[in-house]
Design a protein around this motif. Structure first.
Motif, mmCIF file in Angstrom:
data_model
loop_
_atom_site.group_PDB
_atom_site.id
_atom_site.type_symbol
_atom_site.label_atom_id
_atom_site.label_comp_id
_atom_site.label_asym_id
_atom_site.label_seq_id
_atom_site.Cartn_x
_atom_site.Cartn_y
_atom_site.Cartn_z
ATOM 1 N N UNK A 130 29.198 153.100 14.385
ATOM 2 C CA UNK A 130 28.682 153.394 13.053
ATOM 3 C C UNK A 130 27.328 154.102 13.105
ATOM 4 N N UNK A 131 27.185 155.139 12.290
ATOM 5 C CA UNK A 131 25.924 155.850 12.146
ATOM 6 C C UNK A 131 25.723 156.165 10.671
ATOM 7 N N UNK A 132 24.498 156.331 10.261
ATOM 8 C CA UNK A 132 24.222 156.671 8.870
ATOM 9 C C UNK A 132 24.536 158.140 8.621
ATOM 10 N N UNK A 133 24.667 158.494 7.372
ATOM 11 C CA UNK A 133 25.067 159.850 6.999
ATOM 12 C C UNK A 133 24.044 160.900 7.428
ATOM 13 N N UNK A 134 22.783 160.506 7.553
ATOM 14 C CA UNK A 134 21.740 161.480 7.909
ATOM 15 C C UNK A 134 21.425 161.491 9.406
ATOM 16 N N UNK A 135 22.318 160.898 10.219
ATOM 17 C CA UNK A 135 22.092 160.809 11.666
ATOM 18 C C UNK A 135 23.028 161.732 12.432
ATOM 19 N N UNK A 136 22.480 162.421 13.423
ATOM 20 C CA UNK A 136 23.277 163.281 14.290
ATOM 21 C C UNK A 136 23.267 162.718 15.704
ATOM 22 N N UNK A 137 24.416 162.811 16.394
ATOM 23 C CA UNK A 137 24.547 162.289 17.756
ATOM 24 C C UNK A 137 24.513 163.411 18.777
ATOM 25 N N UNK A 138 24.025 163.084 19.962
ATOM 26 C CA UNK A 138 23.888 164.068 21.036
ATOM 27 C C UNK A 138 24.444 163.474 22.323
ATOM 28 N N UNK A 139 24.896 164.340 23.221
ATOM 29 C CA UNK A 139 25.501 163.899 24.478
ATOM 30 C C UNK A 139 24.412 163.772 25.539
ATOM 31 N N UNK A 140 23.723 162.629 25.509
ATOM 32 C CA UNK A 140 22.640 162.397 26.457
ATOM 33 C C UNK A 140 22.458 160.901 26.639
ATOM 34 N N UNK A 141 22.325 160.461 27.904
ATOM 35 C CA UNK A 141 22.202 159.043 28.173
ATOM 36 C C UNK A 141 23.458 158.296 27.772
ATOM 37 N N UNK A 142 23.312 157.020 27.449
ATOM 38 C CA UNK A 142 24.438 156.237 26.969
ATOM 39 C C UNK A 142 24.700 156.508 25.492
ATOM 40 N N UNK A 143 23.627 156.861 24.767
ATOM 41 C CA UNK A 143 23.730 157.153 23.350
ATOM 42 C C UNK A 143 22.426 157.814 22.913
ATOM 43 N N UNK A 144 22.532 158.866 22.128
ATOM 44 C CA UNK A 144 21.341 159.569 21.657
ATOM 45 C C UNK A 144 21.554 159.998 20.212
#
Length: 225
Positions: A130-144
């Motif tokens: 789950x992430x909030x609507x204003x959050x973007x994810x990136x492919x770095x570490x375990x989670x970014x």
């Protein structure tokens, strides 16, 4: 008379101890001119022991909207590393950490400041999709992730400094909050949030001597998934 003398001597020793403790605290915290006693402020390239020296200083200024910050001492990195080691040694699934770099702008009100902190996260923290609507994810570490107000980065560390981390890695959670800011929310500011946190995270993995830099790339991944 002997009792009174002992009490007075005890009071004197206590007072001396208090003065010494306050002196040590002043050195560790920094940010005060020794001659005037007034707070001192520095630019982004000097704050937090030069953590953002170079091109990154302008990005700190752009996302925080400030050019001068309360001067801090050089103990932040040591405090973070010791807190993370204690957290891992506790055997718990998560543990509180410490602040690496407080970003308190000149003239800021209480609660308006930002900064970078590190703690030990629980496995479930990266498993939750789950992430909030204003959050973007990136492919770095375990989670970014990056959002208007800051960024977060999860990664693991196996280090000879941390007993048992070769079998049970130290799980590190880094967070950057830019504090109260009038800076616009743009793709560039989202990327800058994560770039600032990535640089801080690399300083932690270098200090901890994490294998393979904790899985973090030398150059941050700034393109959203």
């Amino acid at each position: 008379m002997k009792v009174v003398g002992s009490v007075r001597a005890g009071r004197v020793l206590s007072a001396v101890g208090l003065v010494l403790a306050m002196g040590v605290g002043g050195v560790a915290c920094g940010g005060s001119d020794e001659k005037t006693g007034e707070d001192t402020f520095v630019g982004a390239e000097e704050v937090c022991d030069g953590l953002f020296a170079g091109p990154l200083a302008s990005k700190v200024q752009s996302v925080t909207g400030d050019a001068e910050f309360f001067a801090t001492g050089a103990k932040g990195l040591d405090n973070v590393v010791e807190a993370l080691k204690r957290g891992h040694a506790s055997g718990r699934s998560w543990a509180t950490g410490a602040e690496l770099c407080p970003l308190s702008p000149k003239g800021a009100a209480a609660g308006d400041s930002g900064g970078i902190k590190f703690s030990m996260y629980a496995p479930r923290d990266v498993e939750d999709p789950r992430t909030s609507a204003d959050t973007e994810s990136y492919d770095m570490g375990e989670k970014a992730e990056s959002r208007p107000a800051g960024a977060s980065l999860y990664f693991e560390c196996a280090s000879p400094q941390v007993k048992g981390s070769d079998e049970r890695p130290l799980r590190i959670f880094g967070s950057f909050g830019r504090g109260k800011s009038d800076a616009a929310d743009t793709p560039a500011s989202r990327a800058a949030n994560l770039e600032i946190l990535h640089a801080a995270s690399l300083s932690v993995v270098k200090k901890l001597d994490c294998e393979n830099d904790g899985g973090l790339p030398k150059t941050p991944v700034l393109t959203p998934k």
